[in-house]
Design a protein around this motif. Structure first.
Motif, mmCIF file in Angstrom:
data_model
loop_
_atom_site.group_PDB
_atom_site.id
_atom_site.type_symbol
_atom_site.label_atom_id
_atom_site.label_comp_id
_atom_site.label_asym_id
_atom_site.label_seq_id
_atom_site.Cartn_x
_atom_site.Cartn_y
_atom_site.Cartn_z
ATOM 1 N N ARG A 99 4.697 0.856 -5.188
ATOM 2 C CA ARG A 99 4.266 -0.434 -5.723
ATOM 3 C C ARG A 99 4.346 -0.392 -7.237
ATOM 4 O O ARG A 99 3.953 0.600 -7.860
ATOM 5 N N SER A 100 4.873 -1.455 -7.803
ATOM 6 C CA SER A 100 4.958 -1.567 -9.247
ATOM 7 C C SER A 100 5.020 -3.040 -9.597
ATOM 8 O O SER A 100 5.537 -3.845 -8.815
ATOM 9 N N SER A 101 4.490 -3.412 -10.742
ATOM 10 C CA SER A 101 4.414 -4.798 -11.196
ATOM 11 C C SER A 101 3.883 -5.710 -10.098
ATOM 12 O O SER A 101 4.415 -6.784 -9.850
ATOM 13 N N PHE A 102 2.824 -5.219 -9.405
ATOM 14 C CA PHE A 102 2.089 -6.009 -8.429
ATOM 15 C C PHE A 102 2.937 -6.391 -7.219
ATOM 16 O O PHE A 102 2.740 -7.433 -6.612
ATOM 17 N N PHE A 103 3.850 -5.490 -6.834
ATOM 18 C CA PHE A 103 4.768 -5.807 -5.742
ATOM 19 C C PHE A 103 5.087 -4.536 -4.968
ATOM 20 O O PHE A 103 5.441 -3.510 -5.561
ATOM 21 N N ASN A 104 4.971 -4.609 -3.639
ATOM 22 C CA ASN A 104 5.342 -3.473 -2.795
ATOM 23 C C ASN A 104 6.848 -3.247 -2.818
ATOM 24 O O ASN A 104 7.622 -4.205 -2.794
ATOM 25 N N GLY A 105 7.256 -1.998 -2.785
ATOM 26 C CA GLY A 105 8.668 -1.635 -2.690
ATOM 27 C C GLY A 105 8.983 -0.507 -3.653
ATOM 28 O O GLY A 105 8.355 -0.382 -4.685
ATOM 29 N N ARG A 106 9.914 0.371 -3.303
ATOM 30 C CA ARG A 106 10.689 0.365 -2.074
ATOM 31 C C ARG A 106 10.214 1.488 -1.151
ATOM 32 O O ARG A 106 9.773 2.532 -1.615
ATOM 33 N N THR A 107 10.334 1.239 0.153
ATOM 34 C CA THR A 107 9.977 2.227 1.161
ATOM 35 C C THR A 107 11.216 3.036 1.501
ATOM 36 O O THR A 107 12.184 2.498 2.019
ATOM 37 N N GLN A 108 11.161 4.337 1.250
ATOM 38 C CA GLN A 108 12.332 5.186 1.452
ATOM 39 C C GLN A 108 12.447 5.688 2.886
ATOM 40 O O GLN A 108 13.547 5.898 3.380
ATOM 41 N N GLY A 109 11.292 5.943 3.524
ATOM 42 C CA GLY A 109 11.317 6.478 4.878
ATOM 43 C C GLY A 109 10.253 5.826 5.723
ATOM 44 O O GLY A 109 10.410 4.712 6.212
ATOM 45 N N GLY A 110 9.122 6.539 5.911
ATOM 46 C CA GLY A 110 8.042 6.023 6.731
ATOM 47 C C GLY A 110 7.008 5.261 5.939
ATOM 48 O O GLY A 110 7.168 4.981 4.745
ATOM 49 N N SER A 111 5.917 4.918 6.630
ATOM 50 C CA SER A 111 4.793 4.226 5.988
ATOM 51 C C SER A 111 3.778 5.297 5.592
ATOM 52 O O SER A 111 2.777 5.516 6.280
ATOM 53 N N ASN A 112 4.034 5.958 4.480
ATOM 54 C CA ASN A 112 3.313 7.189 4.166
ATOM 55 C C ASN A 112 1.918 6.965 3.588
ATOM 56 O O ASN A 112 1.171 7.939 3.410
ATOM 57 N N ALA A 113 1.534 5.711 3.330
ATOM 58 C CA ALA A 113 0.125 5.450 3.058
ATOM 59 C C ALA A 113 -0.721 5.820 4.267
ATOM 60 O O ALA A 113 -1.900 6.184 4.129
ATOM 61 N N ASP A 114 -0.135 5.758 5.475
ATOM 62 C CA ASP A 114 -0.859 6.192 6.673
ATOM 63 C C ASP A 114 -1.284 7.647 6.544
ATOM 64 O O ASP A 114 -2.403 8.020 6.927
ATOM 65 N N ASN A 115 -0.400 8.487 6.018
ATOM 66 C CA ASN A 115 -0.721 9.901 5.864
ATOM 67 C C ASN A 115 -1.839 10.108 4.853
ATOM 68 O O ASN A 115 -2.691 10.981 5.024
ATOM 69 N N VAL A 116 -1.811 9.297 3.789
ATOM 70 C CA VAL A 116 -2.847 9.414 2.770
ATOM 71 C C VAL A 116 -4.201 9.048 3.351
ATOM 72 O O VAL A 116 -5.212 9.751 3.133
ATOM 73 N N LEU A 117 -4.260 7.954 4.107
ATOM 74 C CA LEU A 117 -5.532 7.557 4.707
ATOM 75 C C LEU A 117 -6.015 8.596 5.715
ATOM 76 O O LEU A 117 -7.211 8.924 5.759
ATOM 77 N N ALA A 118 -5.108 9.124 6.521
ATOM 78 C CA ALA A 118 -5.516 10.140 7.491
ATOM 79 C C ALA A 118 -6.047 11.377 6.798
ATOM 80 O O ALA A 118 -7.046 11.970 7.231
ATOM 81 N N ASP A 119 -5.407 11.790 5.730
ATOM 82 C CA ASP A 119 -5.870 12.965 4.997
ATOM 83 C C ASP A 119 -7.275 12.734 4.451
ATOM 84 O O ASP A 119 -8.135 13.626 4.523
ATOM 85 N N ALA A 120 -7.499 11.545 3.912
ATOM 86 C CA ALA A 120 -8.840 11.227 3.401
ATOM 87 C C ALA A 120 -9.860 11.204 4.529
ATOM 88 O O ALA A 120 -10.976 11.728 4.397
ATOM 89 N N TYR A 121 -9.476 10.638 5.658
ATOM 90 C CA TYR A 121 -10.438 10.495 6.754
ATOM 91 C C TYR A 121 -10.842 11.846 7.319
ATOM 92 O O TYR A 121 -12.041 12.128 7.483
#
Length: 777
Positions: free
Chosen positions: A391-413
């Motif tokens: 994400r940059s300039s208030f806009f999502n993109g670009r996704t290179q592979g998977g939805s890796n925010a999922d991994n970040v949330l799982a790690d935190a949880y």
């Protein structure tokens, strides 16, 4: 040595105190050799990243180049990014002599190398001018020293200035429109709207408020197209789609001009408020430099202290820490898109890079920031429908592979992050990634599906259990989607949602459906390859990946590399490869010189090994030795990478920093652990030196090293954790991080039998699920 890069620590004649850890930092590390790091001035996660913009006909991703000409000094940059430049807006440029057309010839070369230390930047121009820079979180400070012949002194403010791209991929930024108004007291208020860049963002706007330490003798605004002026005069304001700015002229006997500029993404008045609240007309350069150094000391560097280290050790450690916390940018209170009581972080570039090492380190060293960042990801989902992978300039993109925010949330949880995180919404965001195909944003480099957010190849993943060549980056996505689904399993299990937990655990095994046991390379069989809808495998040499780019089956890594990528399911990798001994030999071949036959695969070639230390998919591979009981070889290979490809010079990173991802891999190597994101497991390596790590809330991890040498004798001879003998080559978050603890290492030159209980690291992927029936071709 890094010391050759360090500014002599004299700003305004006052040396920094010996206890100041920022004195060991060189912001120039990684600025050459493809590291693309930002060497200018900023505070931790600051919106302001004030630095030089240079042009040599090549992309200057952070604005800086070691050659070329200066085109300005602007307030916004990213660090360690590739793809295409982003930002480089709200620019000033000093100039001596009359200016008849501010759109022409306003470039200067450097006469000596730029100098940088934490909070301070100095450039010496061939126009007999020096430029000194300092900053706060939302405001920047310029000091221009004119040493040439007495002629009019000017500062050109160019609101149409952006960092250009020369790669011809349609990713160049564009100035869309703007406005500028100058006032009788000499200050100006301006705005500019821009688009594009690496994340292909639509229009976004920034506002600026600037003041000088003396009244200009004239303040004409200018408007022009290309290099042709349409207006240049004493009018006090201008708006339009043509390039625009203003020239502030001062008497010829002026030797020093100071300018302070605040920015905002909300309004010009808020930019002025930000400026006046952070830099007043009484604020000095020294105060700003010292304040920035103190902020880095207090918030970042003090989190790791080295009781017995040399200056050289401190130089590389604190420089790596500096690079790890430049971005993302904390834009809380500056989000123009929605009102929220949640934190807002922008300039994530990208979680494809960062989730492997950076985000677990943020959790350990910066738990408050980390919780805020997780909350920000979830709030972006609430308001825009998907969490970002970038994400940059208030806009999502670009996704290179998977939805890796999922991994970040799982790690935190799984590591117990709760606080103010709304985990109901967080899990809903993860489910959206896993179940709803995002609208295609028609990216010309990968037109088959969305590169903006989410998982564009979900239709195949859900229908076939693998991803066909209908979708670009099919094999890369399959590996990452499997890890993403494992992340959903972890959170669903923790929330007591047993049905979802079973579903996503099963889906996390679908990477296996790309495993072709007949695919062979270097006398090894079984690799991840593309697969057609009829179940047949596509012929693929595992040592080649085509272009290794957006339109290919493998993104920025070889089939050999991605075949090690299911980090949640390593036991299955070992089994599919032929068992522990074969897997061990396979790892040895991966690191052996000469096994990569090509230097044109899209990967950096390091002694022509298959291992590519310049790219994130290989971060975990040295640690896979732990899963076959050879921790000593994992230590040896990771230490070889750290000592061979990371240097204390401006070219001291093996590749693109990727917003600090490279630096965080090195920092884990120095700590002597490797994190498995989305799990509580940390694999034990070997620390470089004794250190104390401040975990926050009064907790400390104390690591001591006895014997050995960080370069030649780093093998573990024995280990005690919290005073007890430790015989496993792994530990969990609870063992040392949850409450703090101690790790006492004895090191030596040769491998020992310290790891004796035979308990291998957990491999929690779905047990007993075989790949789909296959048809080989």
């Amino acid at each position: 040595m890094l010391s050759t890069l360090l500014l002599p620590l004299l700003v305004g004649g006052a040396a920094r105190a010996a206890t100041d850890l920022s004195q060991y930092v060189s912001p120039l590390l990684g600025t050459t050799g493809g590291g693309n790091t930002f060497p200018g001035v900023t505070r931790p996660w600051g919106i302001i990243k004030l630095g030089p913009d240079l042009d040599s006909g090549t992309d200057a991703y952070s604005g800086y180049l070691s050659n070329g000409v200066f085109t300005g000094f602007s307030l916004t940059h990213e660090s360690g990014t590739g793809g295409a430049p982003k930002y480089g807006v709200v620019s000033q440029m000093p100039w001596s002599g009359n200016i008849t057309n501010p759109l022409l010839d306003l470039t200067a070369s450097r006469t000596v190398a730029d100098q940088a230390s934490v909070g301070y930047y100095l450039a010496t121009l061939n126009t007999s001018t020096t430029v000194e820079l300092a900053a706060t979180e939302k405001a920047g400070f310029y000091r221009y020293n004119f040493t040439g012949a007495e002629e009019t002194r000017n500062v050109v403010v160019d609101m149409s200035h952006v960092l250009p791209s020369f790669r011809g991929q349609g990713l160049g930024q564009n100035y869309i429109a703007g406005g500028i108004e100058v006032f009788a007291d000499g200050h100006y208020e301006a705005n500019g709207t821009y688009d594009n860049g690496w994340n292909r963002s639509p229009d976004w706007t920034i506002f600026a408020c600037g003041r000088f330490n003396q009244l200009p003798s004239s303040m004409p605004v200018f408007i022009g197209t290309g290099t042709t002026l349409t207006a240049f005069g004493q009018s006090t304001s201008a708006n339009g789609t043509d390039r625009l700015g203003a020239v502030f002229t001062f008497p010829s006997n002026t030797t020093t001009i100071e300018s302070r500029v605040g920015i905002s993404f909300i309004s010009s008045s808020q930019a002025c408020t930000n400026l006046d609240g952070e830099i007043t007309d009484q604020t000095t350069l020294d105060e700003l430099v010292n304040g920035t150094a103190q902020a880095w000391n207090d918030e970042i560097f003090s989190k790791i202290t080295l009781p017995n280290a040399t200056d050289a050790d401190k130089e590389i450690l604190y420089t790596m820490m500096y690079g790890a916390f430049i971005i993302p940018s904390n834009k809380t209170g500056e989000n123009p898109l929605w009102n929220s009581g949640e934190p807002y972080y922008d300039d994530t570039f990208t979680l494809w890079d960062l989730h492997r090492c950076a985000t677990p380190l943020w959790h350990v060293l910066q738990p408050t920031f980390y919780e805020e960042y997780v909350r920000s990801l979830i709030d972006i989902f609430r308001n825009e429908g998907y969490m970002p992978d970038a994400r940059s300039s208030f806009f999502n993109g670009r996704t290179q592979g998977g939805s890796n925010a999922d991994n970040v949330l799982a790690d935190a949880y799984v590591k117990g992050v709760r606080g103010k995180v709304n985990w109901s919404d967080g899990y809903a965001a993860m489910v959206k990634d896993a179940e709803v195909t995002p609208v295609n944003n028609d990216d010309p480099q990968a037109p088959d599906s969305s590169t903006k957010e989410g998982r564009g190849a979900l239709p195949d993943w859900k229908q076939f259990g693998f991803i066909t060549p209908t979708f670009s980056r099919a094999v890369s996505r399959a590996v990452e989607y499997a890890v993403n689904d494992f992340s959903l399993y972890q959170v669903a299990k923790g929330l007591g949602n047993t049905a979802d937990a079973a579903k996503y655990l099963d889906r996390s095994a679908q990477w296996r459906n790309h495993w072709n046991p007949a695919s062979s390379s270097l006398n090894f069989t079984g690799f991840l390859v593309p697969r057609n809808a009829d179940g047949s495998f596509v012929a693929q040499d595992p040592r080649y990946c085509g272009g290794c780019y957006w339109g290919d089956a493998y993104y920025e890594a070889l089939p050999w590399e991605y075949s090690f990528g299911a980090i949640h399911d390593v036991a299955t990798q070992v089994n599919f490869s032929g068992g522990p001994e074969v897997f061990l030999n396979r790892l040895n071949a991966f690191f052996a010189p000469g096994n990569n036959p090509s230097n044109s695969t899209g990967t950096s070639q390091f002694n022509f090994t298959l291992n590519n230390p310049s790219n994130e998919p290989d971060f975990a591979v040295p640690s896979l030795y732990h899963f076959v009981g050879r921790q000593d070889l994992g230590v040896a290979q990771s230490r070889f990478v750290a000592d061979t490809y990371y240097f204390d010079t401006s070219s001291g990173l093996p590749g693109n920093s990727d917003a600090g991802a490279m630096e965080t891999w090195w920092l884990w190597n120095a700590i002597g652990l490797y994190p498995l994101t989305g799990q509580t497991t940390f694999l034990i390596h070997s620390p470089r030196y004794s250190m104390d790590i401040d975990l926050g809330s009064g907790k400390t991890l104390k690591i001591t090293v006895e014997g050995g040498d960080q370069h030649t004798a780093f093998q573990v001879q024995s280990l005690k954790i919290n005073g007890k003998d430790w015989k496993k080559n792994w530990l969990t978050y609870d063992d040392i991080f949850e409450r703090g603890g101690t790790m006492e290492f004895v090191l030596g030159a040769t491998a020992s039998t310290w790891f004796t209980d035979g308990q291998l690291p957990p491999s929690p992927g779905a047990p007993g699920i075989a790949p789909l029936n296959i048809t080989t071709s």
